[in-house]
Design an enzyme around this catalytic site. Structure first.
Site, mmCIF file in Angstrom:
data_model
loop_
_atom_site.group_PDB
_atom_site.id
_atom_site.type_symbol
_atom_site.label_atom_id
_atom_site.label_comp_id
_atom_site.label_asym_id
_atom_site.label_seq_id
_atom_site.Cartn_x
_atom_site.Cartn_y
_atom_site.Cartn_z
ATOM 1 N N ARG A 1 -3.144 -9.154 12.603
ATOM 2 C CA ARG A 1 -2.120 -8.532 13.434
ATOM 3 C C ARG A 1 -1.429 -9.606 14.270
ATOM 4 N NH1 ARG A 1 -2.718 -5.362 10.371
ATOM 5 N NH2 ARG A 1 -3.219 -3.163 10.469
ATOM 6 N N ASN B 1 -20.159 -7.657 -19.324
ATOM 7 C CA ASN B 1 -19.205 -7.636 -20.426
ATOM 8 C C ASN B 1 -17.886 -6.978 -20.009
ATOM 9 O OD1 ASN B 1 -18.637 -8.106 -23.261
ATOM 10 N ND2 ASN B 1 -18.628 -5.866 -23.435
ATOM 11 N N THR B 2 -17.998 -5.883 -19.282
ATOM 12 C CA THR B 2 -16.803 -5.148 -18.851
ATOM 13 C C THR B 2 -16.019 -5.934 -17.805
ATOM 14 O OG1 THR B 2 -17.938 -3.082 -19.305
ATOM 15 C CG2 THR B 2 -16.050 -2.950 -17.826
ATOM 16 N N ASP C 1 0.852 -1.198 0.000
ATOM 17 C CA ASP C 1 0.000 0.000 0.000
ATOM 18 C C ASP C 1 0.883 1.243 0.000
ATOM 19 O OD1 ASP C 1 -2.432 -1.427 0.023
ATOM 20 O OD2 ASP C 1 -2.280 -1.719 2.184
ATOM 21 N N HIS D 1 -16.401 -3.889 -10.369
ATOM 22 C CA HIS D 1 -17.848 -3.743 -10.190
ATOM 23 C C HIS D 1 -18.376 -3.008 -11.414
ATOM 24 C CE1 HIS D 1 -21.317 -3.003 -7.117
ATOM 25 N NE2 HIS D 1 -21.704 -3.582 -8.233
ATOM 26 N N ASP D 2 -18.951 -3.753 -12.357
ATOM 27 C CA ASP D 2 -19.422 -3.126 -13.595
ATOM 28 C C ASP D 2 -20.346 -4.105 -14.310
ATOM 29 O OD1 ASP D 2 -19.559 -1.402 -15.910
ATOM 30 O OD2 ASP D 2 -17.615 -0.585 -15.319
ATOM 31 N N ILE D 3 -20.723 -3.786 -15.539
ATOM 32 C CA ILE D 3 -21.616 -4.684 -16.277
ATOM 33 C C ILE D 3 -20.857 -5.962 -16.654
ATOM 34 C CG2 ILE D 3 -23.111 -2.847 -17.142
ATOM 35 C CD1 ILE D 3 -21.591 -3.076 -19.838
ATOM 36 N N LYS E 1 -11.089 -5.009 -7.188
ATOM 37 C CA LYS E 1 -12.525 -5.116 -6.820
ATOM 38 C C LYS E 1 -13.438 -4.634 -7.946
ATOM 39 C CE LYS E 1 -11.771 -4.735 -1.828
ATOM 40 N NZ LYS E 1 -10.395 -4.210 -1.740
ATOM 41 N N THR F 1 -15.880 -4.798 4.846
ATOM 42 C CA THR F 1 -15.979 -4.839 6.307
ATOM 43 C C THR F 1 -15.974 -3.434 6.904
ATOM 44 O OG1 THR F 1 -13.610 -5.183 6.343
ATOM 45 C CG2 THR F 1 -14.971 -7.123 6.634
ATOM 46 N N ASP G 1 -5.869 -6.540 -6.489
ATOM 47 C CA ASP G 1 -7.103 -6.272 -5.726
ATOM 48 C C ASP G 1 -7.766 -5.000 -6.238
ATOM 49 O OD1 ASP G 1 -9.066 -6.493 -3.820
ATOM 50 O OD2 ASP G 1 -7.837 -5.696 -2.189
ATOM 51 N N LYS H 1 0.211 -7.805 -2.691
ATOM 52 C CA LYS H 1 -1.052 -7.193 -3.136
ATOM 53 C C LYS H 1 -0.782 -5.884 -3.844
ATOM 54 C CE LYS H 1 -4.739 -4.346 -1.400
ATOM 55 N NZ LYS H 1 -5.838 -4.056 -0.499
ATOM 56 N N GLY I 1 -0.511 -5.997 5.793
ATOM 57 C CA GLY I 1 0.151 -4.786 5.327
ATOM 58 C C GLY I 1 1.148 -4.272 6.337
ATOM 59 N N ARG I 2 0.698 -3.300 7.125
ATOM 60 C CA ARG I 2 1.616 -2.549 7.982
ATOM 61 C C ARG I 2 2.481 -3.365 8.947
ATOM 62 N NH1 ARG I 2 -3.236 1.450 9.084
ATOM 63 N NH2 ARG I 2 -4.242 -0.530 8.581
HETATM 64 O O1 C5P Z 1 -1.949 -2.627 6.931
HETATM 65 P P1 C5P Z 1 -3.024 -3.661 7.033
HETATM 66 O O2 C5P Z 1 -2.526 -5.033 7.448
HETATM 67 O O3 C5P Z 1 -4.188 -3.201 7.856
HETATM 68 O O4 C5P Z 1 -3.501 -3.812 5.520
HETATM 69 C C1 C5P Z 1 -4.571 -4.574 5.183
HETATM 70 C C2 C5P Z 1 -4.744 -4.656 3.707
HETATM 71 O O5 C5P Z 1 -5.915 -5.414 3.475
HETATM 72 C C3 C5P Z 1 -4.953 -3.314 3.013
HETATM 73 O O6 C5P Z 1 -4.374 -3.410 1.723
HETATM 74 C C4 C5P Z 1 -6.457 -3.178 2.930
HETATM 75 O O7 C5P Z 1 -6.872 -2.493 1.771
HETATM 76 C C5 C5P Z 1 -6.894 -4.637 2.825
HETATM 77 N N1 C5P Z 1 -8.242 -4.885 3.342
HETATM 78 C C6 C5P Z 1 -8.616 -4.706 4.665
HETATM 79 N N2 C5P Z 1 -9.876 -5.001 5.093
HETATM 80 C C7 C5P Z 1 -10.754 -5.462 4.238
HETATM 81 C C8 C5P Z 1 -10.400 -5.668 2.910
HETATM 82 C C9 C5P Z 1 -9.116 -5.384 2.504
HETATM 83 O O8 C5P Z 1 -7.810 -4.274 5.474
HETATM 84 N N3 C5P Z 1 -11.937 -5.768 4.679
#
Ligand code: C5P
Length: 250
Positions: free
Chosen positions: A200, A81-82, A24, A77-79, A75, A138, A73, A46, A229-230
């Site tokens: 985490r 065909n697209t 990210d 969201h469209d018709i 995500k 979420t 990732d 990702k 991520g972090r």
């Molecule tokens: O830094 P962290 O571990 O929170 O990053 C989580 C990753 O997962 C981010 O790229 C975030 O967009 C993605 N994500 C999320 N919760 C979701 C769907 C995706 O944290 N419900």
């Protein structure tokens, strides 16, 4: 490659390759330097909306040259065909997984699933890309969801109905939070692949994530891949942080 074969192949990957490190970051340079710092342990990364909007398909090519599998990732969201065409394009780009919203409905999910079922198998990974459906973000509360689409159904009812529909339409799996995992597995059974963010390691900062689980808890509850991520990307040594989490899982 049929769905059962693809899922079995992905599940046979070792623990360190079932952690998806979320890149990210806003630039190509930052993404590549982060991917390099993950070292040989880094498997999946990702590429989300921020990085793809900033750096485009080129960042995917560069990451693949570093031997990374790409969780694209975007995500969709469209018709129908697209969405089908976008799924085909993500396969041509070399993504290992791509995502769409289940709320697209049956025709769009079937179009994307058909596009990926026909995609060629990557000679390096031995797999075609997987299609994952997002049920309900979420980040949406019951109240916000009521503003968007009032219903007597609870969020859990909606999540579970969309998950069943996604599997029925040929999606290979689902993206879902650790909190929703046990309920979702009870509804969709053991077959669908499940990718879970909001992870985490014990003792790590939760940051803006509200309902977090440790890597072990998420895997025990039925996750196949974890998006992290972090806790990895902001560690002083991202490669060491990733290896430590993988060791905990193995
Ligand atoms: O830094 P962290 O571990 O929170 O990053 C989580 C990753 O997962 C981010 O790229 C975030 O967009 C993605 N994500 C999320 N919760 C979701 C769907 C995706 O944290 N419900």
């Amino acid at each position: 490659m049929d769905r059962a074969q693809l899922i079995a192949k992905l599940r046979s990957l070792p623990a360190d390759r079932r952690i998806i490190t979320a890149l990210d970051v806003p630039t190509m340079d930052q993404a590549l330097s982060l991917a390099e710092r993950l070292g040989t342990a880094g498997g999946f990364v990702k590429v989300g909306l921020e990085l793809f909007s900033a750096a485009g398909p080129e960042v995917v090519h560069h990451l693949k040259s570093l031997d990374r599998d790409i969780f694209l990732d975007l995500k969709y969201h469209d018709i129908p065909n697209t969405v089908g065409a976008a799924a085909r394009a993500s396969a041509a780009l070399g993504a290992s997984m791509c995502t769409m919203h289940a709320s697209n409905g049956r025709a769009a999910m079937e179009a994307a699933a058909a596009a990926l079922a026909e995609a060629r198998v990557d000679s390096r990974t031995g797999r075609r890309p997987a299609l994952l459906a997002v049920t309900i973000l979420t980040s949406l509360s019951e109240q916000e969801m009521g503003e968007v689409s009032p219903s007597l159904d609870t969020l859990q009812d909606r999540i579970q109905r969309l998950a069943r529909l996604a599997w029925d339409c040929g999606c290979d799996g689902l993206v879902c939070s650790a909190a929703d995992l046990p309920g979702l597995r009870a509804v969709v059974g053991p077959e669908p692949l499940i990718v879970t963010p909001g992870i985490r390691p014990a003792g790590a900062e939760a940051g803006d994530q509200h309902r977090v689980a440790t890597p072990g808890q998420a895997m025990d509850a039925g996750a196949d891949f974890l998006v992290i991520g972090r806790p990895i990307t902001q560690a002083p040594d991202p490669g060491a942080a990733l290896r430590a989490i993988a060791a905990e899982l193995a």
